[in-house]
Design an enzyme around this catalytic site. Structure first.
Site, PDB file in Angstrom:
ATOM      1  N   ALA A  46      -1.468   8.618   4.354  1.00  0.00           N
ATOM      2  CA  ALA A  46      -2.176   9.218   3.219  1.00  0.00           C
ATOM      3  C   ALA A  46      -1.500  10.447   2.636  1.00  0.00           C
ATOM      4  CB  ALA A  46      -3.601   9.577   3.655  1.00  0.00           C
ATOM      5  N   SER A  47      -0.218  10.641   2.910  1.00  0.00           N
ATOM      6  CA  SER A  47       0.416  11.877   2.442  1.00  0.00           C
ATOM      7  C   SER A  47       0.914  11.797   1.005  1.00  0.00           C
ATOM      8  CB  SER A  47       1.574  12.255   3.373  1.00  0.00           C
ATOM      9  OG  SER A  47       2.508  11.197   3.478  1.00  0.00           O
ATOM     10  N   ARG A  48       1.025  10.585   0.452  1.00  0.00           N
ATOM     11  CA  ARG A  48       1.509  10.436  -0.928  1.00  0.00           C
ATOM     12  C   ARG A  48       1.137   9.050  -1.446  1.00  0.00           C
ATOM     13  NH1 ARG A  48       5.643  10.259   2.511  1.00  0.00           N
ATOM     14  NH2 ARG A  48       5.893  12.493   2.286  1.00  0.00           N
ATOM     15  N   GLY A  49       1.416   8.806  -2.729  1.00  0.00           N
ATOM     16  CA  GLY A  49       1.251   7.477  -3.301  1.00  0.00           C
ATOM     17  C   GLY A  49      -0.154   6.914  -3.211  1.00  0.00           C
ATOM     18  N   ILE A  50      -0.232   5.652  -2.874  1.00  0.00           N
ATOM     19  CA  ILE A  50      -1.520   4.956  -2.808  1.00  0.00           C
ATOM     20  C   ILE A  50      -2.435   5.606  -1.781  1.00  0.00           C
ATOM     21  CG2 ILE A  50      -2.634   2.795  -2.133  1.00  0.00           C
ATOM     22  CD1 ILE A  50      -0.306   1.297  -3.384  1.00  0.00           C
ATOM     23  N   GLY A  51      -1.897   5.934  -0.608  1.00  0.00           N
ATOM     24  CA  GLY A  51      -2.727   6.525   0.444  1.00  0.00           C
ATOM     25  C   GLY A  51      -3.346   7.840   0.027  1.00  0.00           C
ATOM     26  N   TYR A  78      10.425  -8.630   5.953  1.00  0.00           N
ATOM     27  CA  TYR A  78       9.263  -7.810   5.584  1.00  0.00           C
ATOM     28  C   TYR A  78       7.996  -8.644   5.577  1.00  0.00           C
ATOM     29  CZ  TYR A  78       6.138  -5.160   2.457  1.00  0.00           C
ATOM     30  OH  TYR A  78       5.062  -4.512   1.893  1.00  0.00           O
TER      31      TYR A  78
END
Length: 287
Positions: A9-14, A157
């Protein structure tokens, strides 16, 4: 008040998921391994918590490297200690390399396996005793529906991400009637993030992370376990609950981004779906 843990959750979607949940009444555990910013990786668990607190929300930072089981255990324990209980947990952590098998070294494959299916599995195992005991709880994994085109050009992936979806479909059978549910969610279009911005992806093909976060919010607020075992697409799920205007989610307000996901997905069910397998267990067997 509802309580959530967002892992990755530190950047972007999170980051946007954590902010959206907090704006809508959740106390949020903001978990990730990034505690210091860099030029390549702006944003930390502390900066996200500060953003939430600046708007009157309640959040706590949690250092969590999902490759370490103890970190995942401590993330859950910290939320229980701070909030009293957990209602909703989202696994957004991910390692991405979209290359062919020949071009993906084992070291990179191992990293994706550890972060994607293994990290998700570890978190689920940590949550199950807690959620089953309280008779409630929702788990959301960021993972795609299973279909053949997804594997093309990125098989290593895909093996991990589809493995997460198998966990959703399979565990759902074990959770029936318990009040606990697990769901997968994936975006219909490219989502704006630090990676897409650094790669120069045109804004005309992207949506803001808000669309994915809004879908997460509504899934968490579902009053029943009707989504247990489902692999959802953010846009399709939001349409199913009455959202019709997707203009605010555009990165370029003048252009509707192209959909990257199929319009319909194959059923994985077989005619013998409900037949029981009768396996004779041999205690001497080493299988």
């Amino acid at each position: 008040m509802l309580n959530a843990l967002v892992v990755g959750a530190s950047r972007g979607i999170g980051r946007q998921i954590a902010i959206t949940l907090a704006k809508n009444g959740y106390q949020v555990g903001v978990a990730a391994k990034t505690t210091e910013e860099s030029a390549k990786l702006p944003g930390t668990i502390h900066s996200v918590v500060n953003e939430i607190q600046a708007t009157g929300g309640h959040a706590i930072p949690i250092v969590c490297n999902v490759r370490h089981e103890q970190d995942i255990k401590e993330a859950v324990d910290t939320c229980i200690k701070q909030f009293g209980k957990l209602d909703y947990v989202i696994y957004n952590a991910g390692a991405i390399t979209w290359k062919k098998v020949m071009d993906t070294p084992l070291k990179k494959f191992d990293l994706m396996h550890q972060v994607n299916p293994r990290g998700a599995y570890c978190l689920v195992q940590e949550l199950l005793p807690l959620f089953l005991k309280q008779g409630s709880g929702k788990i959301l994994l960021v993972a795609p529906p299973i279909y053949s085109r997804f594997f093309k050009g990125k098989t290593p992936y895909s093996m991990g991400k589809v493995g997460m979806t198998v966990l959703v479909h399979g565990l759902a059978n074990e959770l029936k009637g318990t009040g606990v549910s697990i769901t997968a969610l994936w975006p219909a279009t490219v989502i704006e993030s630090q990676v897409t911005v650094m790669q120069g992806v045109p804004s005309s093909v992207m949506r803001k992370a808000d669309i994915f976060a809004d879908a997460c919010l509504h899934i968490g607020n579902e009053k029943t376990d009707r989504l247990n075992g489902q692999a959802l697409i953010d846009e399709d799920y939001l349409r199913s609950i009455g959202v019709t205007d997707f203009t605010p989610y555009r990165c370029d307000l003048a252009v509707e981004p192209p959909r990257m996901m199929p319009r319909a997905f194959p059923s994985l069910k077989v005619t013998e779906e409900n037949e029981q397998l009768h396996i004779i267990h041999d205690p001497k067997s080493k299988l």
